[in-house]
Scaffold this motif. Structure first.
Motif, PDB file in Angstrom:
ATOM      1  N   PRO A 541       0.833  -1.213   0.000  1.00 27.05           N
ATOM      2  CA  PRO A 541       0.000   0.000   0.000  1.00 27.05           C
ATOM      3  C   PRO A 541       0.858   1.251   0.000  1.00 27.05           C
ATOM      4  N   PRO A 542       0.357   2.349  -0.524  1.00 25.62           N
ATOM      5  CA  PRO A 542       1.148   3.584  -0.618  1.00 25.62           C
ATOM      6  C   PRO A 542       1.687   4.063   0.715  1.00 25.62           C
ATOM      7  N   GLU A 543       0.960   3.822   1.785  1.00 27.43           N
ATOM      8  CA  GLU A 543       1.413   4.323   3.082  1.00 27.43           C
ATOM      9  C   GLU A 543       2.576   3.527   3.657  1.00 27.43           C
ATOM     10  N   SER A 544       2.986   2.441   2.971  1.00 30.96           N
ATOM     11  CA  SER A 544       4.092   1.626   3.473  1.00 30.96           C
ATOM     12  C   SER A 544       5.456   2.080   2.975  1.00 30.96           C
ATOM     13  N   ILE A 545       5.488   3.057   2.089  1.00 35.07           N
ATOM     14  CA  ILE A 545       6.768   3.578   1.612  1.00 35.07           C
ATOM     15  C   ILE A 545       6.793   5.093   1.775  1.00 35.07           C
ATOM     16  N   LEU A 546       7.985   5.597   2.027  1.00 33.73           N
ATOM     17  CA  LEU A 546       8.145   7.051   2.154  1.00 33.73           C
ATOM     18  C   LEU A 546       9.427   7.474   1.442  1.00 33.73           C
ATOM     19  N   PRO A 547       9.358   7.757   0.136  1.00 35.50           N
ATOM     20  CA  PRO A 547      10.522   8.278  -0.583  1.00 35.50           C
ATOM     21  C   PRO A 547      10.589   9.801  -0.462  1.00 35.50           C
ATOM     22  N   ILE A 548      11.759  10.311  -0.076  1.00 33.01           N
ATOM     23  CA  ILE A 548      11.945  11.754   0.103  1.00 33.01           C
ATOM     24  C   ILE A 548      13.208  12.194  -0.623  1.00 33.01           C
ATOM     25  N   ALA A 549      13.114  13.246  -1.398  1.00 28.50           N
ATOM     26  CA  ALA A 549      14.286  13.902  -1.967  1.00 28.50           C
ATOM     27  C   ALA A 549      14.799  14.903  -0.933  1.00 28.50           C
ATOM     28  N   VAL A 550      15.950  14.618  -0.318  1.00 27.12           N
ATOM     29  CA  VAL A 550      16.500  15.452   0.755  1.00 27.12           C
ATOM     30  C   VAL A 550      17.450  16.468   0.130  1.00 27.12           C
ATOM     31  N   THR A 551      17.100  17.727   0.177  1.00 27.30           N
ATOM     32  CA  THR A 551      17.873  18.764  -0.517  1.00 27.30           C
ATOM     33  C   THR A 551      18.924  19.441   0.356  1.00 27.30           C
ATOM     34  N   CYS A 552      18.754  19.441   1.683  1.00 26.18           N
ATOM     35  CA  CYS A 552      19.707  20.127   2.541  1.00 26.18           C
ATOM     36  C   CYS A 552      19.784  19.449   3.906  1.00 26.18           C
ATOM     37  N   VAL A 764       4.493  -7.810   0.943  1.00 27.97           N
ATOM     38  CA  VAL A 764       3.329  -6.936   1.037  1.00 27.97           C
ATOM     39  C   VAL A 764       3.193  -6.248   2.385  1.00 27.97           C
ATOM     40  N   ASN A 765       3.695  -6.871   3.439  1.00 28.93           N
ATOM     41  CA  ASN A 765       3.570  -6.292   4.776  1.00 28.93           C
ATOM     42  C   ASN A 765       4.807  -5.522   5.211  1.00 28.93           C
ATOM     43  N   ASP A 766       5.730  -5.298   4.305  1.00 27.10           N
ATOM     44  CA  ASP A 766       6.959  -4.577   4.628  1.00 27.10           C
ATOM     45  C   ASP A 766       6.723  -3.068   4.544  1.00 27.10           C
ATOM     46  N   TYR A 767       7.586  -2.304   5.188  1.00 24.50           N
ATOM     47  CA  TYR A 767       7.522  -0.844   5.067  1.00 24.50           C
ATOM     48  C   TYR A 767       8.914  -0.270   5.271  1.00 24.50           C
ATOM     49  N   ALA A 768       9.207   0.846   4.584  1.00 23.70           N
ATOM     50  CA  ALA A 768      10.532   1.452   4.656  1.00 23.70           C
ATOM     51  C   ALA A 768      10.493   2.866   4.102  1.00 23.70           C
ATOM     52  N   ALA A 769      11.448   3.671   4.563  1.00 25.40           N
ATOM     53  CA  ALA A 769      11.664   5.013   4.026  1.00 25.40           C
ATOM     54  C   ALA A 769      12.846   4.977   3.075  1.00 25.40           C
ATOM     55  N   MET A 770      12.805   5.830   2.049  1.00 26.88           N
ATOM     56  CA  MET A 770      13.875   5.901   1.051  1.00 26.88           C
ATOM     57  C   MET A 770      14.296   7.361   0.922  1.00 26.88           C
ATOM     58  N   LEU A 771      15.516   7.660   1.318  1.00 23.95           N
ATOM     59  CA  LEU A 771      15.999   9.030   1.327  1.00 23.95           C
ATOM     60  C   LEU A 771      17.021   9.224   0.211  1.00 23.95           C
ATOM     61  N   LEU A 772      16.685  10.071  -0.751  1.00 28.81           N
ATOM     62  CA  LEU A 772      17.557  10.395  -1.875  1.00 28.81           C
ATOM     63  C   LEU A 772      18.262  11.695  -1.530  1.00 28.81           C
ATOM     64  N   LYS A 819       5.835   6.158  13.206  1.00 30.31           N
ATOM     65  CA  LYS A 819       4.844   6.067  14.271  1.00 30.31           C
ATOM     66  C   LYS A 819       3.588   5.360  13.775  1.00 30.31           C
ATOM     67  N   ILE A 820       3.115   5.729  12.587  1.00 32.98           N
ATOM     68  CA  ILE A 820       1.909   5.124  12.022  1.00 32.98           C
ATOM     69  C   ILE A 820       2.129   3.648  11.696  1.00 32.98           C
TER      70      ILE A 820
END
Length: 825
Positions: A541-552, A764-772, A819-820
């Motif tokens: 599901p979309p809420e299981s991933i968090l990709p962020i482009a970190v600029t600073c 399917v039950n995994d979750y992770a953040a991805m920081l670029l 947290k979620i």
């Protein structure tokens, strides 16, 4: 009247029947039509061998693959399925079900329908009407039914043919740093080539003796199982994963499976195994096979007594033919086995699992093997692989073109040519060990001579197919022997040897985009419409991933890890400050990727000096990816244990997990799963563009520009032949290469990014953040004309990508995300 196409005759049949009925009152094809047996079943929509109820996307995947296989011969399909979506199981169930249905159709007298070609594809005169070809052909005799398991491995006759001498020792050709996992090629037992045809290979243990009193001529050659399914991937771990998934299905017991590995993985002769390096193990194995020992044994017969000479291999693991037969029988009884299982059975019986597995290829229905064994022509010939009318499935195909060309590279170092002469001098003058004076300790003069032979053979290719590079040192000034190297640039000609023979070729991977580059490099003669392509989104599901482009970073410094800025002390310090904050928010495991070993070491040393590592260690145990592949598993186990100990509450309560510093393109970035707590966050530092100082890369870009400009509208003018030998700076090459060259260069970078960050989400039950971590991930265009990097991210990541304009926003998003998900999971 019965129809070939269903309950109601098709419009085509109605038209043909009406026309022919007007011409003849009693149509000659009427009787043939009524007497024909029922048609083969339509493509299956249910796959009962699947161990659980598949997701709708998996059902679509399987149906697409089944239909693609049925559309052969020479079908070509690309399947894009992110890791965690059940790709491997879907491939197994659809491809192997097709194989069973295909054979069933052939046994019922429908060989042309079993091939998926339909009546119109069957032979006949070109000017013969289609309806006549449909209804006047007599069905071919049915093929033999699949044998029972007890009949799978009858004894095999020792052929008079000898093994070909086309193979070279493992590790001679470059293979992207995965040589320890790849199947080495077999050397001739007697050094004589015989022009063997595929599928007609002799018994691999032909150099070994039978047990005393056993007649070596009483073995009958097994019938070859055809067609087969060949599944190939890059690494040992990926092949083992495939076999594990296969064991979960009913096909494990229905079909005969063999998994091929290297001597280094399967040799159980401890005197050989302790040599360590792949080259030394290969050479010692061949030496034992070639240096046969002879003894006189008593024989009796026809009231006569006498003695005969018994020749046997000096390797004790190949000294008894009955043990080899026992090995094949026991492997068959166990169903699907991976390389570790084969080695264990070999040790228990006391016979060679390496040659035992090779002996089983002919009768196998499914062959699981590494890239080099299937894609390298000399390896196919030596193994006796018969691709004719078989199915070839290539997993992890995102870098197939580059992997294919690297297999045909050949290199000779200066030390191998002075070194070989020295060894020859020592040998001719009664010197001792052949390995005396070996500069790198990687083997005897055999390896050096084979490298020279491979290079000379490479000169037979066309001028446009490759380049010869003469160098005195590595790019960047690192010390190395002078060398001369043939670099293969043309992938489509070698790949056509596979596609021309196979019934169908399936290329699968998590991310296969851009498809156009794949088409131009592997099958430029095909139109885009000729290629079947299937792509599915991720099932998480979309809420299981968090990709962020970190600029600073936390202090507001803009992140710029381009080549000119990344070594700045301020940039390295800001990155360390950012990581010190991140480790307090992210639970369990973090994997951080750098563009190279050298840059990763530079950053780590700077952090050690500044105290950043000490601060990070208060929250995360810190591990680094080693250069040596042998040590990777050790580090991964320590990393995993550190995370598990924190989760169980044992150890220091202030430590909440572990940090692994890894390298893009290393052993960890491909083929290693960081599911669940092993990878709650993946950080990509910068954009890992390949070095523009890489001469081979620049020649590849020139080559792509040369042939792609004729196929792609809008490309700039290709390089002229007068410029071929000029050594231009890398950035000049990129500027002149036009759209296609720059596109390839960008794709190399983003394919590496996608492979690395995709290590975290595995089910399917995994979750992770991805920081670029780089401000360039937030740009919409490049000042140098490059496209936006994020446009080449997988769709399931790109759709969720958020741009963090400041560190406070990144911190808030991460805190809320974990947290979620902690509450949900």
């Amino acid at each position: 009247m019965k129809s070939l196409f269903g309950r109601k005759p098709s419009l085509f049949l109605e038209k043909v029947q009406g026309q022919h009925a007007r011409e003849t009152p009693n149509p000659p094809h009427q009787r043939a039509l009524d007497e024909m047996p029922p048609p083969p079943p339509p493509p299956r929509q249910d796959f009962p061998a699947f161990p659980f109820a598949p997701y709708p996307i998996q059902s679509e995947f399987m149906s697409f693959l089944y239909s693609a296989l049925s559309s052969g011969p020479r079908a070509l399909a690309l399947l894009e399925s992110p890791t965690g979506t059940g790709k491997t199981l879907s491939i197994i169930c659809s491809a192997l079900q097709w194989l069973l249905d295909h054979r069933d159709a052939a046994s019922r007298g429908h060989p042309e329908r079993a091939n998926g070609s339909g009546p119109a594809a069957v032979g006949g005169e070109d000017d013969e009407p289609e309806w006549m070809r449909d209804f006047t052909l007599q069905p071919l005799p049915p093929k033999k039914d699949i044998r029972k398991k007890s009949e799978i491995h009858p004894s095999r006759k020792q052929g008079t043919r000898k093994m070909g001498d086309s193979e070279k020792s493992e590790g001679i050709r470059e293979n992207g740093g995965e040589e320890e996992f790849l199947l080495d090629e077999y050397e001739s037992d007697d050094g004589e080539g015989t022009g063997r045809q595929p599928g007609k290979r002799a018994h691999c243990g032909g150099a070994s003796s039978s047990s005393e009193g056993e007649d070596v001529g009483d073995e009958e050659e097994e019938e070859e199982a055809t067609p087969k399914v060949y599944f190939t991937s890059r690494t040992h771990s990926q092949l083992s994963q495939f076999v594990r998934e296969l064991k979960r299905t009913d096909f494990s017991g229905k079909l005969r499976t063999v998994c091929l590995g290297s001597r280094k993985s399967l040799c159980i002769n401890m005197d050989v195994q302790k040599l360590g390096s792949a080259n030394r193990i290969n050479e010692r194995c061949l030496e034992l096979l070639n240096n046969k020992k002879s003894s006189k044994i008593k024989v009796e017969g026809d009231n006569k007594k006498g003695r005969r000479t018994k020749t046997s291999c000096r390797c004790p693991m190949l000294g008894n033919r009955s043990l080899q037969k026992q090995f094949r029988s026991e492997v068959s009884d166990h169903g699907a086995l991976d390389i570790e299982d084969l080695a264990q059975i070999g040790r228990k019986i006391g016979t060679c699992p390496y040659y035992g597995a090779r002996d089983m290829v002919r009768s196998a229905d499914l062959v699981v093997l590494p890239y080099q064994s299937l894609l390298l022509k000399s390896a196919r010939e030596s193994l006796g692989l018969n691709l004719k009318n078989s199915v070839v499935i290539i997993d992890e195909a995102h870098n197939l073109a580059d992997s294919l060309t690297s297999m045909y590279n050949s290199k000779v170092e200066s030390s191998q040519v002075s070194g070989y002469a020295n060894k020859l001098f020592i040998t001719e003058n009664g010197g001792g060990n052949l390995n005396h004076g070996q500069p790198h300790g990687e083997g005897s003069s055999i390896t050096s001579f084979q490298d020279l032979t491979a290079f000379l053979s490479s000169l037979l290719y066309c001028n446009d197919d490759g380049r010869i590079i003469v160098a005195r040192h590595k790019p960047g000034g690192q010390p190395e022997d002078a060398y001369i190297k043939f670099v293969m640039l043309c992938a489509e000609k070698t790949f056509s040897e596979v596609t021309d023979d196979a019934h169908a070729v399936i290329m699968a991977g998590g991310t296969l985009q851009p498809i156009e580059e794949t088409r131009l490099r592997l099958f430029p003669g095909l139109l885009p419409s000729d290629i079947k392509f299937f792509s599915c989104n991720h099932i998480v599901p979309p809420e299981s991933i968090l990709p962020i482009a970190v600029t600073c970073g936390p202090s507001g410094k803009k992140f710029d890890f381009s080549h000119s800025s990344r070594s700045s002390p301020n940039m390295i310090e800001e990155l360390g400050r950012f990581l010190c904050n991140i480790v307090t928010i992210v639970p369990e495991g973090i994997v951080m990727f750098f563009s190279s070993y050298e840059y990763g070491k530079q950053v780590y040393d700077a952090w050690m000096a500044s105290g950043a590592i000490s601060k990070i260690s208060k929250k995360k145990h810190v591990f680094r990816e080693p250069r040596s592949s042998v040590d990777v598993e050790v580090i991964l186990n320590k990393y995993k244990e550190a995370i598990q100990s924190c989760s169980k509450g044992s150890g220091d309560a202030s430590v909440n997990g572990a940090l692994l510093l890894a390298v893009v393109g290393g052993k960890i970035s491909e083929g290693i799963n960081f599911s669940d707590g092993m990878g709650r966050c993946v950080l990509m530092v910068g954009l890992p563009y390949p070095s523009p100082d890489d001469i081979e890369l620049m020649e590849t870009i020139k080559h792509i520009g040369n042939y792609s400009t004729s196929s792609v509208v809008g490309d700039d003018k290709p390089f002229s032949r007068n410029d071929e030998c000029k050594l231009e700076p890398g950035f000049d090459v990129l500027r002149k290469s036009g759209k296609s060259g720059r596109e390839y260069y960008e794709n190399l970078c983003m394919k590496a990014v996608n492979q690395s960050i995709g290590r975290a989400i595995r089910h399917v039950n995994d979750y992770a953040a991805m920081l670029l971590v780089d401000s360039r991930y937030a740009h919409t265009s490049s000042s140098r004309g490059f496209s936006c990097p994020v446009e080449k991210l997988p769709q399931w990541i790109k759709a969720r990508l958020t741009c963090g304009q400041n560190y406070g926003e990144v911190h808030r998003l991460l805190h809320q995300f974990f947290k979620i998900n902690k509450q949900i999971h």
